[in-house]
Each structure stands twice: as structure tokens, then as C-alpha cells.
Scaffold this motif. Structure first.
Motif, PDB file in Angstrom:
ATOM      1  N   VAL A  33      -0.043  -2.619 -48.506  1.00  0.00           N
ATOM      2  CA  VAL A  33      -1.290  -3.372 -48.321  1.00  0.00           C
ATOM      3  C   VAL A  33      -0.975  -4.779 -47.820  1.00  0.00           C
ATOM      4  O   VAL A  33      -1.630  -5.281 -46.904  1.00  0.00           O
ATOM      5  CB  VAL A  33      -2.122  -3.414 -49.628  1.00  0.00           C
ATOM      6  CG1 VAL A  33      -3.266  -4.413 -49.512  1.00  0.00           C
ATOM      7  CG2 VAL A  33      -2.653  -2.034 -49.966  1.00  0.00           C
ATOM      8  N   PHE A  36      -0.073  -4.539 -44.229  1.00  0.00           N
ATOM      9  CA  PHE A  36      -1.282  -4.278 -43.451  1.00  0.00           C
ATOM     10  C   PHE A  36      -2.035  -5.583 -43.187  1.00  0.00           C
ATOM     11  O   PHE A  36      -2.456  -5.848 -42.060  1.00  0.00           O
ATOM     12  CB  PHE A  36      -2.180  -3.284 -44.186  1.00  0.00           C
ATOM     13  CG  PHE A  36      -3.409  -2.895 -43.411  1.00  0.00           C
ATOM     14  CD1 PHE A  36      -3.376  -1.835 -42.527  1.00  0.00           C
ATOM     15  CD2 PHE A  36      -4.594  -3.593 -43.567  1.00  0.00           C
ATOM     16  CE1 PHE A  36      -4.504  -1.477 -41.806  1.00  0.00           C
ATOM     17  CE2 PHE A  36      -5.723  -3.247 -42.851  1.00  0.00           C
ATOM     18  CZ  PHE A  36      -5.679  -2.182 -41.970  1.00  0.00           C
ATOM     19  N   GLN A  40      -2.751  -7.269 -39.630  1.00  0.00           N
ATOM     20  CA  GLN A  40      -4.150  -7.497 -39.277  1.00  0.00           C
ATOM     21  C   GLN A  40      -4.371  -8.938 -38.832  1.00  0.00           C
ATOM     22  O   GLN A  40      -5.076  -9.194 -37.853  1.00  0.00           O
ATOM     23  CB  GLN A  40      -5.039  -7.165 -40.470  1.00  0.00           C
ATOM     24  CG  GLN A  40      -6.520  -7.271 -40.188  1.00  0.00           C
ATOM     25  CD  GLN A  40      -7.329  -6.924 -41.421  1.00  0.00           C
ATOM     26  OE1 GLN A  40      -6.983  -7.303 -42.545  1.00  0.00           O
ATOM     27  NE2 GLN A  40      -8.401  -6.181 -41.217  1.00  0.00           N
ATOM     28  N   MET A  68      -0.772  -0.767 -37.841  1.00  0.00           N
ATOM     29  CA  MET A  68      -1.820  -0.792 -38.864  1.00  0.00           C
ATOM     30  C   MET A  68      -2.346   0.616 -39.122  1.00  0.00           C
ATOM     31  O   MET A  68      -2.577   0.991 -40.284  1.00  0.00           O
ATOM     32  CB  MET A  68      -2.971  -1.712 -38.438  1.00  0.00           C
ATOM     33  CG  MET A  68      -2.645  -3.177 -38.525  1.00  0.00           C
ATOM     34  SD  MET A  68      -3.921  -4.240 -37.780  1.00  0.00           S
ATOM     35  CE  MET A  68      -5.366  -3.762 -38.705  1.00  0.00           C
ATOM     36  N   ASN A  69      -2.541   1.392 -38.070  1.00  0.00           N
ATOM     37  CA  ASN A  69      -3.012   2.768 -38.237  1.00  0.00           C
ATOM     38  C   ASN A  69      -2.014   3.608 -39.021  1.00  0.00           C
ATOM     39  O   ASN A  69      -2.394   4.419 -39.868  1.00  0.00           O
ATOM     40  CB  ASN A  69      -3.300   3.416 -36.881  1.00  0.00           C
ATOM     41  CG  ASN A  69      -4.581   2.916 -36.272  1.00  0.00           C
ATOM     42  OD1 ASN A  69      -5.505   2.528 -36.980  1.00  0.00           O
ATOM     43  ND2 ASN A  69      -4.656   2.919 -34.957  1.00  0.00           N
ATOM     44  N   ASN A  72      -2.166   2.521 -42.618  1.00  0.00           N
ATOM     45  CA  ASN A  72      -3.412   3.002 -43.215  1.00  0.00           C
ATOM     46  C   ASN A  72      -3.289   4.471 -43.600  1.00  0.00           C
ATOM     47  O   ASN A  72      -3.705   4.869 -44.694  1.00  0.00           O
ATOM     48  CB  ASN A  72      -4.573   2.784 -42.247  1.00  0.00           C
ATOM     49  CG  ASN A  72      -5.903   3.041 -42.906  1.00  0.00           C
ATOM     50  OD1 ASN A  72      -6.203   2.517 -43.961  1.00  0.00           O
ATOM     51  ND2 ASN A  72      -6.715   3.880 -42.262  1.00  0.00           N
TER      52      ASN A  72
END
Length: 103
Positions: A33, A36, A40, A68-69, A72
Motif C-alpha cells: 500500500v 502504491f 500514485q 500501480m496496476n 493493485n
């Protein structure tokens, strides 16, 4: 207390803290996280990047978006493994999806 600390505390409250495997999954989840959020932040600053290669000049999406994908997808998978996102009815609290869920 920042949002990552709150997230970690929340996750730790949902697991058996004496189980090192579950504790490691929480640490891994929080770490992903954090990564990420860092990606981002960079992707928001510059979603499109310009590339110069000799005489060639072109633009493309920031590679942070693809990363990021991937993160995720890993978060979703790890979250399911940790029991964080069970569909309705799986945990015995419901009977499944309601027809209104499809609207």
C-alpha cells in the motif's frame, strides 16, 4: 498516527498476532500500500512522459501506472488470502448477493 499505521493496526486487529505467517502478510500488505501511494504520487505529477532517443521523440504513459496496476492486483489477491474481501454470504452474515446489487 498516519493512515498506514491505522491500516496496519486495523489489519492486526483482525488476525492471530501470534501467527508469524499472518503477521508477515499484514506487513507485506502495508508495504505494498505504501509503494502504491508513492507510485500514485509520481503518476499524478506526470501521467504522460516524453521520451527522447536520438532523433526519436515520443510520449507514453508513465510506467508507474502499470506498476500501480500490478500492485493493485497483488493487494486484491493478498487481501483475499487474508479474508479481507469475502463476497456476501461467504462469512455466514448473508445469503449472497441481493438483486439490487446488480443495479
Amino acid at each position: 498516527m498516519d493512515k498506514l499505521d491505522k491500516l496496519k493496526n486495523r489489519l492486526l486487529s483482525q488476525i492471530d498476532k501470534t501467527n508469524p505467517i499472518e503477521a508477515e502478510k499484514v506487513d507485506r500488505y502495508v508495504s505494498m500500500v505504501d509503494m502504491f501511494y508513492k507510485l500514485q504520487k509520481e503518476a499524478i505529477k506526470q501521467p504522460i512522459i516524453e521520451i527522447e532517443n536520438g532523433s526519436q521523440h515520443f510520449t507514453k504513459s508513465n510506467p508507474a501506472l502499470a506498476d500501480m496496476n500490478k500492485i493493485n492486483a497483488s493487494l486484491i489477491s493478498l487481501g483475499k488470502d487474508m479474508g479481507l474481501s469475502a463476497p456476501p454470504g461467504i462469512d455466514g452474515k448473508g445469503t449472497g448477493y441481493d438483486p439490487d446489487d446488480l443495479l
